[in-house]
Design a protein around this motif. Structure first.
Motif, mmCIF file in Angstrom:
data_model
loop_
_atom_site.group_PDB
_atom_site.id
_atom_site.type_symbol
_atom_site.label_atom_id
_atom_site.label_comp_id
_atom_site.label_asym_id
_atom_site.label_seq_id
_atom_site.Cartn_x
_atom_site.Cartn_y
_atom_site.Cartn_z
ATOM 1 N N UNK A 63 18.243 77.045 51.144
ATOM 2 C CA UNK A 63 18.684 75.747 50.917
ATOM 3 C C UNK A 63 18.696 76.322 49.318
ATOM 4 N N UNK A 64 18.451 77.308 48.764
ATOM 5 C CA UNK A 64 18.299 77.178 47.183
ATOM 6 C C UNK A 64 19.724 77.355 46.903
ATOM 7 N N UNK A 65 20.902 78.259 48.482
ATOM 8 C CA UNK A 65 22.554 78.215 47.751
ATOM 9 C C UNK A 65 22.705 76.704 48.357
ATOM 10 N N UNK A 66 22.639 75.862 49.220
ATOM 11 C CA UNK A 66 22.546 74.773 49.686
ATOM 12 C C UNK A 66 22.945 74.157 48.342
ATOM 13 N N UNK A 67 21.853 73.606 47.830
ATOM 14 C CA UNK A 67 21.533 73.316 46.648
ATOM 15 C C UNK A 67 22.835 73.368 45.301
ATOM 16 N N UNK A 68 23.122 74.707 45.118
ATOM 17 C CA UNK A 68 23.628 75.550 44.174
ATOM 18 C C UNK A 68 25.135 75.018 44.315
ATOM 19 N N UNK A 69 25.602 74.726 45.882
ATOM 20 C CA UNK A 69 26.733 75.148 46.497
ATOM 21 C C UNK A 69 27.640 73.561 46.235
ATOM 22 N N UNK A 70 26.409 72.324 46.044
ATOM 23 C CA UNK A 70 26.953 71.030 45.470
ATOM 24 C C UNK A 70 26.468 70.334 44.795
ATOM 25 N N UNK A 71 25.415 71.075 44.009
ATOM 26 C CA UNK A 71 24.760 70.533 42.358
ATOM 27 C C UNK A 71 25.761 71.572 41.385
ATOM 28 N N UNK A 72 25.603 72.944 41.833
ATOM 29 C CA UNK A 72 25.939 73.533 40.815
ATOM 30 C C UNK A 72 25.637 74.418 40.221
ATOM 31 N N UNK A 73 23.237 73.956 41.042
ATOM 32 C CA UNK A 73 22.340 75.364 40.267
ATOM 33 C C UNK A 73 21.122 74.696 41.122
ATOM 34 N N UNK A 74 19.950 75.318 41.150
ATOM 35 C CA UNK A 74 18.825 75.207 41.329
ATOM 36 C C UNK A 74 17.801 75.882 41.236
#
Length: 98
Positions: free
Chosen positions: A23-34
């Motif tokens: 989940x962290x990787x998904x959000x980081x890929x889409x938004x640049x960080x989580x």
């Protein structure tokens, strides 16, 4: 205006670190960080008729410049299926970056 998105997820009783890492990787890929707050889960209580339900909750934060409500609503629905939850809270707060 920037927004802080917070996702409140119940912490499963089993070890789900790999699911949260994904989940962290998904959000980081889409938004640049989580940011995931996992080491000190919050305790969530709510009334369900005559009983009180309890969850241990982790909070995931993402900062976005533009709030795409339709995308976040769809993502919330996908998370509800993925984590087998009736409802997952995803909330947004307008913020000023200092």
């Amino acid at each position: 205006m920037a927004h802080l998105i917070e996702i409140l997820l119940p912490l499963p009783k089993s070890d789900a670190h790999s699911e949260f890492d994904a989940l962290r990787s998904e959000l980081t890929d889409k938004f640049g960080g989580a940011t995931l707050y996992m080491n000190a889960p919050a305790q969530g209580l709510w009334s369900e008729g005559d009983t009180v339900e309890e969850d241990r909750i982790i909070v995931i934060e993402v900062m976005v410049d533009d709030l795409d409500r339709k995308w976040w609503a769809s993502y919330r629905e996908a998370l509800e299926i993925r984590f087998k939850q009736e409802e997952i809270v995803v909330r947004s707060t307008a913020i000023d970056r200092l």
